[in-house]
Design an enzyme around this catalytic site. Structure first.
Site, PDB file in Angstrom:
ATOM      1  N   ARG A 190       0.946  -1.132  -0.013  1.00  0.00           N
ATOM      2  CA  ARG A 190       0.004   0.142  -0.034  1.00  0.00           C
ATOM      3  C   ARG A 190       0.928   1.039  -0.090  1.00  0.00           C
ATOM      4  O   ARG A 190       2.073   1.175   0.141  1.00  0.00           O
ATOM      5  CB  ARG A 190      -1.171   0.110   1.308  1.00  0.00           C
ATOM      6  CG  ARG A 190      -0.400  -0.832   2.392  1.00  0.00           C
ATOM      7  CD  ARG A 190      -0.376   0.123   3.501  1.00  0.00           C
ATOM      8  NE  ARG A 190      -0.425   1.424   3.457  1.00  0.00           N
ATOM      9  CZ  ARG A 190       1.028   2.125   3.504  1.00  0.00           C
ATOM     10  NH1 ARG A 190       1.926   1.830   3.834  1.00  0.00           N
ATOM     11  NH2 ARG A 190       0.687   3.517   3.644  1.00  0.00           N
ATOM     12  N   ALA A 248       0.829   5.157  -2.090  1.00  0.00           N
ATOM     13  CA  ALA A 248       0.581   5.262  -3.664  1.00  0.00           C
ATOM     14  C   ALA A 248       1.848   4.800  -4.892  1.00  0.00           C
ATOM     15  O   ALA A 248       1.526   4.090  -5.523  1.00  0.00           O
ATOM     16  CB  ALA A 248       0.344   7.012  -3.921  1.00  0.00           C
ATOM     17  N   ASP A 303      -2.115  10.647  -2.255  1.00  0.00           N
ATOM     18  CA  ASP A 303      -2.518   9.647  -3.212  1.00  0.00           C
ATOM     19  C   ASP A 303      -2.803  10.369  -4.543  1.00  0.00           C
ATOM     20  O   ASP A 303      -2.619   9.441  -5.497  1.00  0.00           O
ATOM     21  CB  ASP A 303      -3.662   8.762  -2.718  1.00  0.00           C
ATOM     22  CG  ASP A 303      -3.259   7.859  -1.684  1.00  0.00           C
ATOM     23  OD1 ASP A 303      -3.104   8.353  -0.452  1.00  0.00           O
ATOM     24  OD2 ASP A 303      -2.892   6.783  -1.981  1.00  0.00           O
TER      25      ASP A 303
HETATM   26  O1  MRU Z   1      -4.682   3.046   2.074  1.00  0.00           O
HETATM   27  P1  MRU Z   1      -3.199   3.252   1.953  1.00  0.00           P
HETATM   28  O2  MRU Z   1      -2.511   2.794   3.188  1.00  0.00           O
HETATM   29  O3  MRU Z   1      -2.755   2.952   0.641  1.00  0.00           O
HETATM   30  O4  MRU Z   1      -3.147   4.887   2.154  1.00  0.00           O
HETATM   31  C1  MRU Z   1      -1.779   5.390   1.810  1.00  0.00           C
HETATM   32  C2  MRU Z   1      -1.758   6.925   2.195  1.00  0.00           C
HETATM   33  O5  MRU Z   1      -2.696   7.197   2.381  1.00  0.00           O
HETATM   34  C3  MRU Z   1      -0.422   7.542   2.079  1.00  0.00           C
HETATM   35  O6  MRU Z   1      -0.269   8.762   2.715  1.00  0.00           O
HETATM   36  C4  MRU Z   1      -0.061   8.003   0.653  1.00  0.00           C
HETATM   37  O7  MRU Z   1      -0.358   6.812  -0.390  1.00  0.00           O
HETATM   38  C5  MRU Z   1       1.257   8.343   0.179  1.00  0.00           C
HETATM   39  S1  MRU Z   1       2.437   7.211   0.399  1.00  0.00           S
HETATM   40  C6  MRU Z   1       4.070   7.936   0.302  1.00  0.00           C
END
Ligand code: MRU
Length: 345
Positions: free
Chosen positions: A45, A47, A236
């Site tokens: 997980r 982005a 994201d």
């Molecule tokens: O649902 P997730 O854990 O994939 O959400 C991740 C986030 O919200 C992060 O802050 C975002 O992807 C940035 S990661 C560098």
């Protein structure tokens, strides 16, 4: 250094983030279907990490096409891209990474499936390396924003587990710690999947960074007590006007920071910007199942078994609440529309 995923000659080794911090369990991923499942249930997980994993997934999904023609190869590649694109809707890096490898592959002169799939793997590893460099760039540009003895609030997880390198928001924090700035981090627990409690606290501990875990609802009170100097989060998807979608609860922290005159920064690579989306209202927001809210991390039931729940995975912070967006090419500030356009060009 922690690595969320590593390419191992003929398979992808994935650190199963659903098991952390209790179990450090590495999975052998050999099919595109397993990549889809891993993204959907958040074994991988964050982005940038989702995007790079998907690029490796495209290789896994096309490597059997050894005798295919160029035309057949690209037609199957399009099907595989559509398949993985359905895994999660909000992080634009997923779509960006797959489009990036496809476009680069289309520029290669290879005519048969064997050569094209070999090239696809090269492109996926290059994308991985590219993200590692972007993280370093973000950490570098974030440096001047972190004062000595800074008390920093962050939300969700944005470190090595979420990227191909040292992280985005967490990368800036780690850099400040390595620079000897004596930082203290407050990590929001990040309900409902607890990325802050499980993953950020784990990463901070592995770097020996002083940290304290807080419930998501405690951040405004902490700010009111004058204990937060700045907030840094990841993103994201960032729209052309600077609106930033990030983990649910980010907007709440941004509003509280504005009220208390605390700078709120977003750290993200340019691959997280989506210039096809004019404003935050148009960013697709993933809604996940009710059981993630009903239970603490898929285990203990904390409400009625059939309680109706609303479970958006992300929210959008409008540009007027953001003091700056830290990218690998510098810190973007208002007027965002104009400055983002110039940076992306
Ligand atoms: O649902 P997730 O854990 O994939 O959400 C991740 C986030 O919200 C992060 O802050 C975002 O992807 C940035 S990661 C560098």
């Amino acid at each position: 250094m922690i690595e969320a995923f590593t390419w191992k000659n003929d398979y992808l080794e994935l650190l199963d983030q659903t098991q952390l911090p209790e179990n450090v369990c590495r999975l052998k991923i050999e099919t595109i279907e397993s990549v889809f499942e891993a993204i959907q249930v958040l074994r991988v997980r964050g982005a940038p990490a989702i995007g790079i994993t998907a690029a490796y997934g495209l290789y896994l999904g096309t490597r059997s096409l050894q005798t295919a023609s160029r035309e057949q190869f690209f037609s199957t590649l399009d099907e595989k891209i559509a398949f993985l694109a359905a895994a999660r809707p909000t992080a634009v890096n997923l779509f960006w990474a797959m489009e990036e490898v496809k476009q680069r592959l289309m520029c290669s002169p290879e005519t048969d499936g064997a050569a094209l799939s070999k090239q696809l793997l090269v492109l996926a590893t290059e994308l991985h390396e590219d993200d590692r460099r972007r993280c370093i760039g973000i950490a570098e540009h974030g440096r001047p924003l972190i004062p000595q003895n800074a008390r920093i609030l962050t939300h969700c997880n944005t470190g090595a587990l979420a990227t191909g390198g040292m992280g985005t928001a967490l990368g800036v924090i780690i850099q400040a710690h390595r620079d000897g700035k004596n930082v203290h981090v407050y990590a929001d627990e990040t309900r409902p999947l607890l990325q802050g409690a499980r993953l950020t606290m784990w990463e901070l501990a592995s770097e020996n960074i002083p940290s304290q875990l807080i419930c998501d609802g405690a951040s405004a009170a902490l700010m009111r007590q004058g204990k937060v100097d700045l907030v840094i989060v990841g993103a994201d998807r960032i729209a052309a006007d600077g609106s930033a979608a990030n983990k649910i609860g980010t907007y709440h922290a941004a509003i509280a920071a504005k009220y208390h005159a605390i700078p709120f920064y977003v750290a993200a690579p340019l691959s997280t910007f989506d210039m096809s989306i004019a404003s935050g209202n148009d960013i697709p927001i993933e809604e996940r199942g009710a059981d993630e809210v009903r239970r603490v991390f898929a285990k203990t039931l904390i409400t009625l078994p059939d309680a109706d729940c609303w479970n958006p995975a992300f929210d959008v912070t409008p540009p007027e609440l953001i003091a700056g967006i830290i990218t690998e090419c510098g810190v973007l500030t208002a007027p965002y529309s104009e400055n983002i356009r110039n940076a992306i060009r």
